[in-house]
Write a protein that holds these residues in place. Sequence first.
Motif, PDB file in Angstrom:
ATOM      1  N   GLY A 177      -8.756  10.949  -1.784  1.00 39.58           N
ATOM      2  CA  GLY A 177      -8.133  10.381  -2.982  1.00 39.58           C
ATOM      3  C   GLY A 177      -8.252   8.879  -3.096  1.00 39.58           C
ATOM      4  O   GLY A 177      -8.166   8.309  -4.187  1.00 39.58           O
ATOM      5  N   MET A 178      -8.457   8.201  -1.960  1.00 44.08           N
ATOM      6  CA  MET A 178      -8.517   6.743  -1.956  1.00 44.08           C
ATOM      7  C   MET A 178      -9.965   6.280  -1.868  1.00 44.08           C
ATOM      8  O   MET A 178     -10.526   6.112  -0.781  1.00 44.08           O
ATOM      9  N   GLY A 179     -10.597   6.104  -3.004  1.00 42.55           N
ATOM     10  CA  GLY A 179     -11.987   5.672  -3.033  1.00 42.55           C
ATOM     11  C   GLY A 179     -12.126   4.168  -3.100  1.00 42.55           C
ATOM     12  O   GLY A 179     -11.147   3.411  -3.017  1.00 42.55           O
ATOM     13  N   ALA A 180     -13.367   3.715  -3.268  1.00 46.83           N
ATOM     14  CA  ALA A 180     -13.644   2.279  -3.326  1.00 46.83           C
ATOM     15  C   ALA A 180     -12.959   1.612  -4.514  1.00 46.83           C
ATOM     16  O   ALA A 180     -12.772   0.386  -4.525  1.00 46.83           O
ATOM     17  N   TRP A 181     -12.579   2.403  -5.519  1.00 43.35           N
ATOM     18  CA  TRP A 181     -11.915   1.842  -6.696  1.00 43.35           C
ATOM     19  C   TRP A 181     -10.595   1.165  -6.351  1.00 43.35           C
ATOM     20  O   TRP A 181     -10.125   0.301  -7.118  1.00 43.35           O
ATOM     21  N   VAL A 182      -9.966   1.528  -5.214  1.00 41.28           N
ATOM     22  CA  VAL A 182      -8.641   0.978  -4.915  1.00 41.28           C
ATOM     23  C   VAL A 182      -8.694  -0.526  -4.662  1.00 41.28           C
ATOM     24  O   VAL A 182      -7.681  -1.214  -4.808  1.00 41.28           O
ATOM     25  N   VAL A 183      -9.860  -1.051  -4.272  1.00 40.90           N
ATOM     26  CA  VAL A 183      -9.931  -2.503  -4.031  1.00 40.90           C
ATOM     27  C   VAL A 183      -9.865  -3.274  -5.343  1.00 40.90           C
ATOM     28  O   VAL A 183      -9.662  -4.497  -5.341  1.00 40.90           O
ATOM     29  N   TYR A 184     -10.065  -2.582  -6.467  1.00 41.23           N
ATOM     30  CA  TYR A 184      -9.936  -3.205  -7.783  1.00 41.23           C
ATOM     31  C   TYR A 184      -8.630  -2.831  -8.485  1.00 41.23           C
ATOM     32  O   TYR A 184      -7.972  -3.679  -9.087  1.00 41.23           O
ATOM     33  N   GLY A 185      -8.259  -1.528  -8.422  1.00 40.00           N
ATOM     34  CA  GLY A 185      -7.182  -0.990  -9.262  1.00 40.00           C
ATOM     35  C   GLY A 185      -5.844  -1.665  -9.101  1.00 40.00           C
ATOM     36  O   GLY A 185      -5.394  -2.430  -9.968  1.00 40.00           O
ATOM     37  N   THR A 186      -5.166  -1.388  -7.995  1.00 36.42           N
ATOM     38  CA  THR A 186      -3.833  -1.981  -7.810  1.00 36.42           C
ATOM     39  C   THR A 186      -3.916  -3.477  -7.620  1.00 36.42           C
ATOM     40  O   THR A 186      -2.975  -4.193  -7.946  1.00 36.42           O
TER      41      THR A 186
ATOM     42  N   CYS B  86     -16.420   3.790   3.875  1.00 32.74           N
ATOM     43  CA  CYS B  86     -15.597   4.955   4.213  1.00 32.74           C
ATOM     44  C   CYS B  86     -14.840   5.453   2.992  1.00 32.74           C
ATOM     45  O   CYS B  86     -14.768   6.667   2.733  1.00 32.74           O
ATOM     46  N   LEU B  87     -14.255   4.508   2.248  1.00 35.74           N
ATOM     47  CA  LEU B  87     -13.525   4.877   1.037  1.00 35.74           C
ATOM     48  C   LEU B  87     -14.423   5.652   0.071  1.00 35.74           C
ATOM     49  O   LEU B  87     -14.051   6.706  -0.454  1.00 35.74           O
ATOM     50  N   ALA B  88     -15.609   5.099  -0.170  1.00 32.69           N
ATOM     51  CA  ALA B  88     -16.505   5.711  -1.151  1.00 32.69           C
ATOM     52  C   ALA B  88     -17.027   7.064  -0.682  1.00 32.69           C
ATOM     53  O   ALA B  88     -17.006   8.043  -1.431  1.00 32.69           O
TER      54      ALA B  88
ATOM     55  N   SER C 201     -17.928   1.130  -8.308  1.00 36.17           N
ATOM     56  CA  SER C 201     -17.112   0.262  -7.466  1.00 36.17           C
ATOM     57  C   SER C 201     -17.838  -0.139  -6.192  1.00 36.17           C
ATOM     58  O   SER C 201     -17.901  -1.319  -5.837  1.00 36.17           O
ATOM     59  N   ILE C 202     -18.382   0.848  -5.475  1.00 34.80           N
ATOM     60  CA  ILE C 202     -19.030   0.539  -4.199  1.00 34.80           C
ATOM     61  C   ILE C 202     -20.257  -0.341  -4.410  1.00 34.80           C
ATOM     62  O   ILE C 202     -20.538  -1.243  -3.609  1.00 34.80           O
ATOM     63  N   SER C 203     -20.993  -0.118  -5.497  1.00 34.01           N
ATOM     64  CA  SER C 203     -22.166  -0.947  -5.792  1.00 34.01           C
ATOM     65  C   SER C 203     -21.766  -2.393  -6.045  1.00 34.01           C
ATOM     66  O   SER C 203     -22.398  -3.334  -5.544  1.00 34.01           O
ATOM     67  N   ASN C 204     -20.698  -2.573  -6.816  1.00 35.80           N
ATOM     68  CA  ASN C 204     -20.245  -3.927  -7.132  1.00 35.80           C
ATOM     69  C   ASN C 204     -19.698  -4.650  -5.904  1.00 35.80           C
ATOM     70  O   ASN C 204     -19.881  -5.866  -5.747  1.00 35.80           O
ATOM     71  N   VAL C 205     -19.020  -3.909  -5.027  1.00 36.02           N
ATOM     72  CA  VAL C 205     -18.486  -4.533  -3.809  1.00 36.02           C
ATOM     73  C   VAL C 205     -19.621  -5.024  -2.925  1.00 36.02           C
ATOM     74  O   VAL C 205     -19.590  -6.149  -2.401  1.00 36.02           O
TER      75      VAL C 205
END
Length: 602
Positions: free
Chosen positions: A113-122, A392-394, A203-207
């Motif tokens: 449930g916790m993907g790479a998007w979390v580094v942006y979202g919250t 790992c997230l992605a 998300s992972i590509s942008n990171v």
Amino acid sequence: KNYQQSTISIIKNKMFDVSTSGAYVVLYTVLGLFTILAIISAGYGSSFLSSTVQDLLVARKEPIEEKGDVRERISVANSGSGVDGGVLATDFFLSARDSTGVFGIAMSFFASGMGAWVVYGTTEIGATPQLSWLGILGYSIASAIPGVFVMWLGPIIKEATKGENAFSTTDFCRMRYGRVMQITCTSISVFYMWIYLVAELTSISNVYALLVGKETFPDLNKLYTTGIAISIGVFTVFYTGVAGLPSSIVTDKFQGVVMMILVILLTIVVCAVPENKLSRDEFALASNWTADGFYVMVTLIIAIISAELFNQATWQRVWAAKDTPSLRKGFGLGSILVFFLMMFFGIMGMIGYANDPESYDTFMKYAYLAFFDLLEPLAQGWHILVLIFVTCLAASSVDSLQNGITSSTSADLLKLSSNPALVKWANRFFLVLVNVLAVWKASQRYDVLSLFLVADLVCATAVFPVFLGLLDQAKWGVLAPTEFGAFMGFIGGVAAVLVIGVVVSPEFYTRNPFLYFWLYVPGQYCSLCGTQRMWTFIITPIASLVSTVIFTVFDIQVRTWFGKEPRAPIITFQFDKVDDDGQKVEKDLAEDGAFEDDILEA
């Protein structure tokens, strides 16, 4: 143009010194290790390992006791004797049925449930002072609470679908309603999971681009970011195609543990750096309790619950759980971990804003990049650890979504094909197609939060029509929908969104009201601020609920008038009739006290 030039300048000024070749080494090393782990989990090469390591890595069912006899039901490494090993192995490949304990379910729900998007979202919400604490709490609660819903609903749906015959809630819709609602539920589920997959790859590509100092606006370095997305897709498709859902659950355990360790390390290091230390007065600039934060909390809780109830990657863990206690404890623990990880990134966003509020207020820094602003003072080794963390997230989310997407049609494929191996290859082909489309869409670099809001709103149109089907028809009457009532409830939810869009901005949405699914409000550039989006997410499911009840009453009255069965499916295929006859024979024999072997033979 000024926005693009400003963004390019911000990226160039970030002091990350990870080389491109170093980032590739991290990417392929992490993905390679997960691939090896997944292949071992399927039993390939496990004979060279000790029995202790096999117990840790190889996915298999434990023997279960049934009527005084111990039978090996299904195992990846050993299909058991006396039954069709090919069918059983394929079932386990697709569902990992009844194989996973508390720790495995908890780590799998958390990691998937916790993907790479979390580094942006919250982080973006935390670095937006008009949202602040209530926005962060809303996002964290909303992300965790679907696990609580599954703790409650999971055993009910598993029982309603007779456990062994289902892979996802789309099968529940077929058994409870019929083909029309199954197709509706499948379409919405696949759409949501595909959007989620696009958001992950974006998300992972942008990171990766950010940490190696490559600009991503407007179309710069698209070849590099697309290459990252393709790499994630190829590795995860390969190991899920070879080893199925059991491999995803095994890798989730390791990914979840690695994620927790790295979060603890990053928390200590980021907060210990002198450049990131704050006084109480400085932190107070980012620490607020606002009305906009409350609106966001309400919006996100409704939106994410609606969407996650259609996430078959989550529902697969219901059938994978060893038993009901394991299911409930696992999802409970996983929900707690999800909550704290979301809070971590939200608070990091607040610290980032408090460090330099003027730059954020003047858009010299962007809220969604606040976490990376805190990483700048750290040494290169920590930047590499962050790459390991986000990979790992992605990977954990992408492989789970891939399995979730294929689960939507697995039951019907097994029913239609006499060759279980053909079902596996059909799923693999579908996986490749879905990932190709996801990589293509990710290359267009849509805003991640906007992508999720589109999918969330689509899911909100159908959440009541689908899950009201759990109500007992004799007890709840018209609140337990017919298939026609449920389908029209979904249509009513879609109609509500279109009407709200025209009301919000007649000149903007009259020509194409479907654009309002993007929830764009002219003149507002905060994705979640204001009350329009909150009221949209409140009104849409309510309109869907009301439409469901009204059309269920209408359907029952009309069918009764014509002497028809009021709750019969709208459409029935020939192989559905055969399946229903087979289930009836099995049920009758069971009631007569026939032995289990006779039931299986019948």
